[in-house]
Design a protein around this motif. Structure first.
Motif, PDB file in Angstrom:
ATOM      1  N   SER A 137      -4.425   5.102  -2.803  1.00  0.00           N
ATOM      2  CA  SER A 137      -5.293   5.770  -1.833  1.00  0.00           C
ATOM      3  C   SER A 137      -6.334   6.623  -2.531  1.00  0.00           C
ATOM      4  O   SER A 137      -6.060   7.303  -3.505  1.00  0.00           O
ATOM      5  N   TYR A 166       0.839  -1.198   0.000  1.00  0.00           N
ATOM      6  CA  TYR A 166       0.000   0.000   0.000  1.00  0.00           C
ATOM      7  C   TYR A 166       0.877   1.251   0.000  1.00  0.00           C
ATOM      8  O   TYR A 166       2.100   1.175   0.183  1.00  0.00           O
ATOM      9  N   VAL A 200      -3.051   2.494   5.196  1.00  0.00           N
ATOM     10  CA  VAL A 200      -3.652   1.265   5.704  1.00  0.00           C
ATOM     11  C   VAL A 200      -4.528   1.561   6.916  1.00  0.00           C
ATOM     12  O   VAL A 200      -5.650   1.060   7.030  1.00  0.00           O
TER      13      VAL A 200
END
Length: 270
Positions: free
Chosen positions: A83, A16, A22
């Motif tokens: 994101s 990520y 996260v």
């Protein structure tokens, strides 16, 4: 104390944008998450389930030795997100969940699943299925227990999937979670009686090994209740001969894959 868990979480986070990303997605406090990354604390059962659902792993996998876990993750398809941008498949699944009926909640619980085995022709396979609600969706686990001959080792396969109630039909789709080598779809006819007993439908898939010929089979799901003795239930799963009296005659009849002369399509038995 929990160094393997810490290493495994760090590996998963590396796919990520950042640890902060996260934490935002998980709705977890960064300080709390850092405790797990430090290796000094283990998440509560509720948080552990949340972590496993988010990363797409099982709890026992997350607690594996770091080197073994890394090998496991390396052979699985990787899903990397950016994101602020939900994945295409997430959007589609959310759309289906929104279109699905809340009537799916009526079918939560445990079931025995019966169908003519694709891997072992001529035999009936009995599996255990658990349907549950998580967040805004309905999910299930199918456990398959294979032991062809006396004295042979027992092999377990685990399938994870999602269930939807769409316009008077129940749609279930899952994948084999350990080998990730197959996807199965099941369509069931709902039971509108107050007391659920059985659901009939069709199941399409391929054998997990050998000749992987796509096949369609009639399926029966027998409702067991919201709670079961898992050890006993799993002990009853496996392959059965057609003449075995442990399987009711009505179930044997419902799962036989025969067609009449006037039938043009392979259909579920109502």
């Amino acid at each position: 104390m929990y160094q393997d868990l810490s290493s495994n979480l760090k590996l998963l986070c590396s796919y990520y944008d950042s640890i902060a990303d996260v934490c935002r997605r998980l709705a977890l406090n960064r300080t709390q998450f850092n405790r797990y990354l430090s290796g000094r604390y283990k998440p509560s059962p509720k948080t552990m389930r949340k972590l496993c659902d988010f990363f797409g792993v099982e709890e026992y996998e997350l607690l594996l030795p770091a080197a073994q876990f890394e090998r496991l993750i390396q052979v699985r398809p990787r899903v990397v997100t950016t994101s602020g941008q939900p994945r295409i498949e997430d959007r589609h699944l959310q759309m289906l969940n929104n279109a699905g009926s809340s009537q799916m909640g009526k079918y939560l619980g445990y079931y025995f699943e019966y169908y003519m085995s694709m891997a072992c022709p001529g035999m009936i396979l009995r599996n255990l299925i658990c349907i549950e609600k998580r967040d805004q969706g309905y999910y299930y686990q199918r456990t398959e227990r294979l032991k062809e001959n006396a004295g042979e080792a027992v092999f377990h396969s685990k399938y994870l999937g999602t269930a939807l109630f769409l316009t008077d039909r129940i749609f279930m789709m899952d994948y084999e979670a350990l080998a990730t080598n197959e996807v199965t779809e099941t369509i069931l006819i709902p039971n509108y009686k107050n007391r659920i007993s059985r659901l009939n439908g069709l199941r399409i898939g391929v054998p997990a090994s050998g000749v992987r010929t796509p096949s369609c089979a009639r399926v029966v799901m027998e409702y067991l209740g919201l709670q079961v003795d898992l050890r006993k239930a799993l002990g009853l799963c496996g392959l059965y001969e057609l003449q075995d009296e442990a399987i009711e005659e009505s179930i044997k009849s419902a799962v036989r894959n025969v067609m009449g002369d006037s039938e043009w399509h392979f259909s579920a038995r109502i």
